[in-house]
Design a protein around this motif. Sequence first.
Motif, PDB file in Angstrom:
ATOM      1  N   CYS A 119       0.779  -0.985   0.205  1.00 54.14           N
ATOM      2  CA  CYS A 119       0.014   0.051  -0.187  1.00 54.14           C
ATOM      3  C   CYS A 119       0.778   1.332   0.060  1.00 54.14           C
ATOM      4  N   THR A 120       0.326   2.091  -0.978  1.00 55.45           N
ATOM      5  CA  THR A 120       1.258   3.476  -0.986  1.00 55.45           C
ATOM      6  C   THR A 120       0.365   4.637  -0.182  1.00 55.45           C
ATOM      7  N   CYS A 147      -2.528   6.063  -1.493  1.00 52.01           N
ATOM      8  CA  CYS A 147      -2.891   6.685  -2.393  1.00 52.01           C
ATOM      9  C   CYS A 147      -4.187   7.440  -2.093  1.00 52.01           C
ATOM     10  N   ARG A 148      -5.148   6.597  -1.226  1.00 54.35           N
ATOM     11  CA  ARG A 148      -6.620   6.869  -1.188  1.00 54.35           C
ATOM     12  C   ARG A 148      -7.403   6.577  -2.336  1.00 54.35           C
ATOM     13  N   THR A 149      -7.055   5.937  -3.094  1.00 52.17           N
ATOM     14  CA  THR A 149      -7.960   5.615  -4.243  1.00 52.17           C
ATOM     15  C   THR A 149      -8.967   4.641  -3.917  1.00 52.17           C
ATOM     16  N   CYS A 150      -8.809   4.011  -3.099  1.00 46.22           N
ATOM     17  CA  CYS A 150      -9.761   2.948  -2.468  1.00 46.22           C
ATOM     18  C   CYS A 150     -10.825   3.538  -1.767  1.00 46.22           C
ATOM     19  N   CYS A 204      -7.746  -0.404  -6.593  1.00 42.39           N
ATOM     20  CA  CYS A 204      -6.449  -0.154  -6.103  1.00 42.39           C
ATOM     21  C   CYS A 204      -5.537  -0.469  -7.222  1.00 42.39           C
ATOM     22  N   PHE A 210      -2.285  -0.727  -6.827  1.00 44.60           N
ATOM     23  CA  PHE A 210      -1.172  -1.578  -6.677  1.00 44.60           C
ATOM     24  C   PHE A 210      -1.423  -2.980  -6.030  1.00 44.60           C
TER      25      PHE A 210
HETATM   26  S1  SF4 Z   1      -5.675   2.092  -3.099  1.00 38.89           S
HETATM   27 FE1  SF4 Z   1      -4.612   0.747  -2.732  1.00 38.89          FE
HETATM   28  S2  SF4 Z   1      -2.631   1.560  -2.376  1.00 38.89           S
HETATM   29 FE2  SF4 Z   1      -4.207   3.333  -2.400  1.00 38.89          FE
HETATM   30  S3  SF4 Z   1      -4.409   3.601  -0.331  1.00 38.89           S
HETATM   31 FE3  SF4 Z   1      -5.969   2.010  -1.101  1.00 38.89          FE
HETATM   32  S4  SF4 Z   1      -5.102   0.036  -0.775  1.00 38.89           S
HETATM   33 FE4  SF4 Z   1      -3.488   1.632  -0.721  1.00 38.89          FE
END
Ligand code: SF4
Length: 373
Positions: A52-53, A55-58, A212, A214
């Motif tokens: 996990c980076t 990025c808050r995409t989730c 996500c 990643f």
């Molecule tokens: S989308 Fe994936 S990488 Fe980005 S915050 Fe959520 S879990 Fe982490």
Amino acid sequence: MSVSRREFFRKSLAATGVGAGVVAATATKGTAAEQFAGYPDRYGVLVDLTLCTGCRTCEAACYAENHDKDSNRAVNNEYKGNLPKPEVPFDDVTVTHQRRRTSPGAYTVVNRYEGKGAVVQKEGIFKKLQCFHCNEPACASACLVGALRKTKEGAVVYDVDTCIGCRYCMTACPFYIPTYEYEKAFTPRVMKCTFCYHRLAEGRAPACVASCPFGVMTFGKRSELLEAAKERIARHPDRYVHHVYGEEEVGGTSWLYLSPVPFEEVGFQTNLPTVPLGEFTHTALSVVPMVVLLWPTLLGGLYALNRRRDDIAEQEKDTAVDAAVTDAVAQADAKAETKLAGALKKAEKDKEKAVKEAREEASKTTASEEESK
Ligand code: SF4
Ligand code: SF4
Ligand code: SF4
């Protein structure tokens, strides 16, 4: 509700008198993960914190999936949520440095932890948090009216129309997940991640998982994910802590985690029992439905008791009145007799007097006649 979870369980156990018994049983039962035989094909998600980076995409995907008002009753009355707009835009990742919790406006949050001992992720470890969708959820066990339930797909879902707003689920949850719309005067709801049940029911991955970039999260059958997680640890023993969080915690959860650092360093509770907390809450709260069931009987009993008390009072009143009347009559009779006796005595005296006067008058008349001769 201001009762702490510790206090809740303590009181629950004390109330049922099973505290010592539960502890003893826990020691001899083995793990609850082995015991839970329900829904063997239920879904789960494996979250790999090494990827996990932050990025808050989730988070954004969760909002996109669950903010639609029109889809508030998505599947079998389980709502998606009608989530409000986020206070901080999803492209602002600085909020991950705060210790955010799930809220009525966010089913999921990603927070950053230091993770100094990690082989990877020198810049920190990011943890996505949402409902764990426990195998045997304490929230559902604590709910008096069955507004929360575990589905065969693995999701723990909530029925807003059944909920009475007692918020026992919030107190019972060991992960502090359910929140409440306190600011809503009318129809406030308990808010928590739904596991995207509307998607799950169709065999589709939750929106956050699918979004996500990643590949942090893997969706699949929980049993297969568990195997995959252990294989990953075996393949990279230096990368992961040798434990799959959620395999056994509180009887096992549908969401499983792999971490590069001890789980307590990234905000997980590591002191939880391996038996479902529902065993405690259900045992403790099982007396409540009994009270609910017995309530009509109790009310009936109270009514009968009051009725009987009233009847007795009525009878006592009647008896007292009867006694008073009898007494009054007796007194009246006695008075009447006394009066009669007095009257008779007086009449006798009057008669004697009249006779005496008549005699005296007669003797006077006789004397007067003799004188005139
Ligand atoms: S989308 Fe994936 S990488 Fe980005 S915050 Fe959520 S879990 Fe982490
Ligand atoms: S994490 Fe909490 S809210 Fe989610 S299923 Fe488990 S007990 Fe219920
Ligand atoms: S499973 Fe669905 S409801 Fe839960 S956090 Fe992911 S997107 Fe949100």
